[in-house]
Design a protein around this motif. Sequence first.
Motif, PDB file in Angstrom:
ATOM      1  N   THR A  52     -58.849 -18.625 -16.590  1.00  0.00           N
ATOM      2  CA  THR A  52     -60.027 -18.330 -16.123  1.00  0.00           C
ATOM      3  C   THR A  52     -59.619 -19.470 -14.736  1.00  0.00           C
ATOM      4  O   THR A  52     -60.146 -18.873 -13.317  1.00  0.00           O
ATOM      5  N   LEU A  53     -59.734 -20.520 -15.423  1.00  0.00           N
ATOM      6  CA  LEU A  53     -59.850 -21.402 -14.199  1.00  0.00           C
ATOM      7  C   LEU A  53     -58.323 -20.958 -13.379  1.00  0.00           C
ATOM      8  O   LEU A  53     -58.288 -21.221 -11.775  1.00  0.00           O
ATOM      9  N   PHE A  54     -57.314 -20.877 -13.593  1.00  0.00           N
ATOM     10  CA  PHE A  54     -55.996 -20.778 -12.680  1.00  0.00           C
ATOM     11  C   PHE A  54     -56.068 -19.413 -11.622  1.00  0.00           C
ATOM     12  O   PHE A  54     -56.049 -19.324 -11.060  1.00  0.00           O
ATOM     13  N   ARG A  55     -57.255 -18.060 -12.572  1.00  0.00           N
ATOM     14  CA  ARG A  55     -57.495 -17.611 -11.696  1.00  0.00           C
ATOM     15  C   ARG A  55     -58.373 -17.685 -11.084  1.00  0.00           C
ATOM     16  O   ARG A  55     -58.447 -16.489  -9.403  1.00  0.00           O
ATOM     17  N   LEU A  56     -59.500 -19.062 -10.536  1.00  0.00           N
ATOM     18  CA  LEU A  56     -59.437 -19.245  -9.841  1.00  0.00           C
ATOM     19  C   LEU A  56     -58.651 -19.843  -7.994  1.00  0.00           C
ATOM     20  O   LEU A  56     -59.880 -19.698  -6.621  1.00  0.00           O
ATOM     21  N   LEU A  57     -57.352 -20.615  -8.301  1.00  0.00           N
ATOM     22  CA  LEU A  57     -57.523 -21.367  -8.057  1.00  0.00           C
ATOM     23  C   LEU A  57     -56.626 -20.650  -6.168  1.00  0.00           C
ATOM     24  O   LEU A  57     -56.659 -20.920  -4.835  1.00  0.00           O
ATOM     25  N   PRO A  58     -56.604 -19.154  -6.872  1.00  0.00           N
ATOM     26  CA  PRO A  58     -56.556 -18.467  -5.416  1.00  0.00           C
ATOM     27  C   PRO A  58     -57.465 -17.943  -4.376  1.00  0.00           C
ATOM     28  O   PRO A  58     -57.057 -18.707  -3.090  1.00  0.00           O
ATOM     29  N   ASP A  59     -57.961 -18.011  -4.672  1.00  0.00           N
ATOM     30  CA  ASP A  59     -59.666 -17.397  -3.840  1.00  0.00           C
ATOM     31  C   ASP A  59     -59.730 -18.503  -2.699  1.00  0.00           C
ATOM     32  O   ASP A  59     -59.660 -18.976  -2.072  1.00  0.00           O
ATOM     33  N   TYR A  60     -59.788 -19.659  -3.667  1.00  0.00           N
ATOM     34  CA  TYR A  60     -60.137 -21.064  -3.725  1.00  0.00           C
ATOM     35  C   TYR A  60     -59.120 -21.883  -2.393  1.00  0.00           C
ATOM     36  O   TYR A  60     -59.308 -22.257  -1.713  1.00  0.00           O
ATOM     37  N   SER A  61     -58.107 -21.774  -2.813  1.00  0.00           N
ATOM     38  CA  SER A  61     -57.296 -22.238  -1.696  1.00  0.00           C
ATOM     39  C   SER A  61     -56.853 -21.813  -0.078  1.00  0.00           C
ATOM     40  O   SER A  61     -57.105 -21.621   1.019  1.00  0.00           O
ATOM     41  N   ALA A  62     -57.325 -20.429  -0.454  1.00  0.00           N
ATOM     42  CA  ALA A  62     -57.512 -19.180   0.366  1.00  0.00           C
ATOM     43  C   ALA A  62     -58.916 -19.786   1.680  1.00  0.00           C
ATOM     44  O   ALA A  62     -58.797 -19.818   2.163  1.00  0.00           O
ATOM     45  N   ALA A  63     -59.644 -19.860   0.031  1.00  0.00           N
ATOM     46  CA  ALA A  63     -61.481 -20.451   1.055  1.00  0.00           C
ATOM     47  C   ALA A  63     -60.975 -21.690   2.425  1.00  0.00           C
ATOM     48  O   ALA A  63     -61.886 -22.169   2.688  1.00  0.00           O
ATOM     49  N   ALA A  64     -60.344 -22.631   0.975  1.00  0.00           N
ATOM     50  CA  ALA A  64     -60.160 -23.676   2.292  1.00  0.00           C
ATOM     51  C   ALA A  64     -59.257 -24.361   3.380  1.00  0.00           C
ATOM     52  O   ALA A  64     -59.048 -25.407   4.035  1.00  0.00           O
ATOM     53  N   GLY A  65     -58.818 -23.108   3.552  1.00  0.00           N
ATOM     54  CA  GLY A  65     -57.700 -23.113   4.844  1.00  0.00           C
ATOM     55  C   GLY A  65     -56.282 -23.159   4.702  1.00  0.00           C
ATOM     56  O   GLY A  65     -55.826 -23.229   3.681  1.00  0.00           O
ATOM     57  N   ASN A  66     -56.100 -24.122   5.684  1.00  0.00           N
ATOM     58  CA  ASN A  66     -55.305 -24.928   5.026  1.00  0.00           C
ATOM     59  C   ASN A  66     -55.000 -26.427   3.692  1.00  0.00           C
ATOM     60  O   ASN A  66     -53.608 -26.544   3.744  1.00  0.00           O
ATOM     61  N   ARG A  67     -56.284 -26.745   3.713  1.00  0.00           N
ATOM     62  CA  ARG A  67     -56.089 -27.162   2.774  1.00  0.00           C
ATOM     63  C   ARG A  67     -55.343 -27.454   1.432  1.00  0.00           C
ATOM     64  O   ARG A  67     -56.389 -26.983   0.433  1.00  0.00           O
ATOM     65  N   ARG A  68     -54.494 -26.632   0.941  1.00  0.00           N
ATOM     66  CA  ARG A  68     -53.923 -26.067  -0.350  1.00  0.00           C
ATOM     67  C   ARG A  68     -53.576 -26.890  -1.036  1.00  0.00           C
ATOM     68  O   ARG A  68     -52.951 -28.706  -0.746  1.00  0.00           O
ATOM     69  N   PHE A  69     -53.387 -26.591  -2.759  1.00  0.00           N
ATOM     70  CA  PHE A  69     -52.446 -27.633  -3.318  1.00  0.00           C
ATOM     71  C   PHE A  69     -52.304 -27.358  -4.128  1.00  0.00           C
ATOM     72  O   PHE A  69     -52.805 -25.505  -4.353  1.00  0.00           O
ATOM     73  N   PHE A  70     -50.977 -27.821  -4.921  1.00  0.00           N
ATOM     74  CA  PHE A  70     -50.040 -27.300  -5.662  1.00  0.00           C
ATOM     75  C   PHE A  70     -50.700 -27.835  -7.215  1.00  0.00           C
ATOM     76  O   PHE A  70     -51.332 -28.763  -8.045  1.00  0.00           O
ATOM     77  N   GLY A  71     -51.110 -26.889  -8.211  1.00  0.00           N
ATOM     78  CA  GLY A  71     -51.868 -27.111  -9.514  1.00  0.00           C
ATOM     79  C   GLY A  71     -51.617 -26.213 -10.554  1.00  0.00           C
ATOM     80  O   GLY A  71     -50.006 -25.747 -10.380  1.00  0.00           O
ATOM     81  N   ALA A  72     -51.458 -26.905 -11.981  1.00  0.00           N
ATOM     82  CA  ALA A  72     -51.105 -27.321 -13.244  1.00  0.00           C
ATOM     83  C   ALA A  72     -51.928 -27.363 -14.255  1.00  0.00           C
ATOM     84  O   ALA A  72     -52.388 -28.553 -13.967  1.00  0.00           O
TER      85      ALA A  72
END
Length: 266
Positions: free
Chosen positions: A119-139
């Motif tokens: 469930t947490l990982f499914r949120l990550l792509p949406d969050y990264s997109a909404a943050a524009g260029n402020r992306r991070f690698f998650g694990a």
Amino acid sequence: MVTATVEDDAVAQRECLKNVFSMEGGQGEASYMNNSQVQSQILQIVIYVLKETLDTIRHPPRPEKLLTAADLGCSCGQNTLVVAGAIVQHMTDMYGSRGHDPPEFCIYFSDLPSNDFNTLFRLLPDYSAAAGNRRFFGAGVPGSFYDRRSPECFVDVFTSTFSLHWLSQVPIEAVDRGSLAYNRGKVFVHGASEATGAAYRRRFRSDLARFLRFRAVELKPGGAMFLVCLGRPSSTAPTDQGSLGLLLGDLFQSSWDDLVRAVSRH
């Protein structure tokens, strides 16, 4: 012989908790994601403390190209991403104010293996997109934060919010029928005896010392740690949990008693 048996039971209990204990996953009505609004409100109030904590990180003369953070006890809701987003945004702004390009970010999300990482990982792509260029690698890093979770001198910043009040195990004395601290008929410390409260205090002190000892090994020189914990005045006994005693203790106790009575009838 009795002591050895109690200690063996405690070890088995601790290992069992690692595998089965977690917040309610998914996105349903009873899920942690939909029942963590209080935590979210508190985070918004103290997010400035996180930023002040990040300001204390000691940077090398040549800025590093990677910043590593770890969220210990991340659970599976949006609150985890609020913290991650604040780290990425603030450090990006800090690097920019010094005339440097922002680093890449790697954020490790750690909780017990039973946590709903999906469930947490499914949120990550949406969050990264909404943050524009402020992306991070998650694990994901499954396991107890009372153990080592990363290599030595590896993490720039640790965060842990609303997690450290969960002990690694129930105090051995609280489940030992021969102990003065035996918590007979109870599943929570609220309203228990003074001896039981002292046993819980010792367990917390031991757990917290273990937590800090491992973080000291894993934290980079000049790194920082941001902790948000439930607490009570030091003058208050552990057996008086205040409003939490009603919110958690009494509800847990009532639910457990109903379950025991239902099983007994059958």
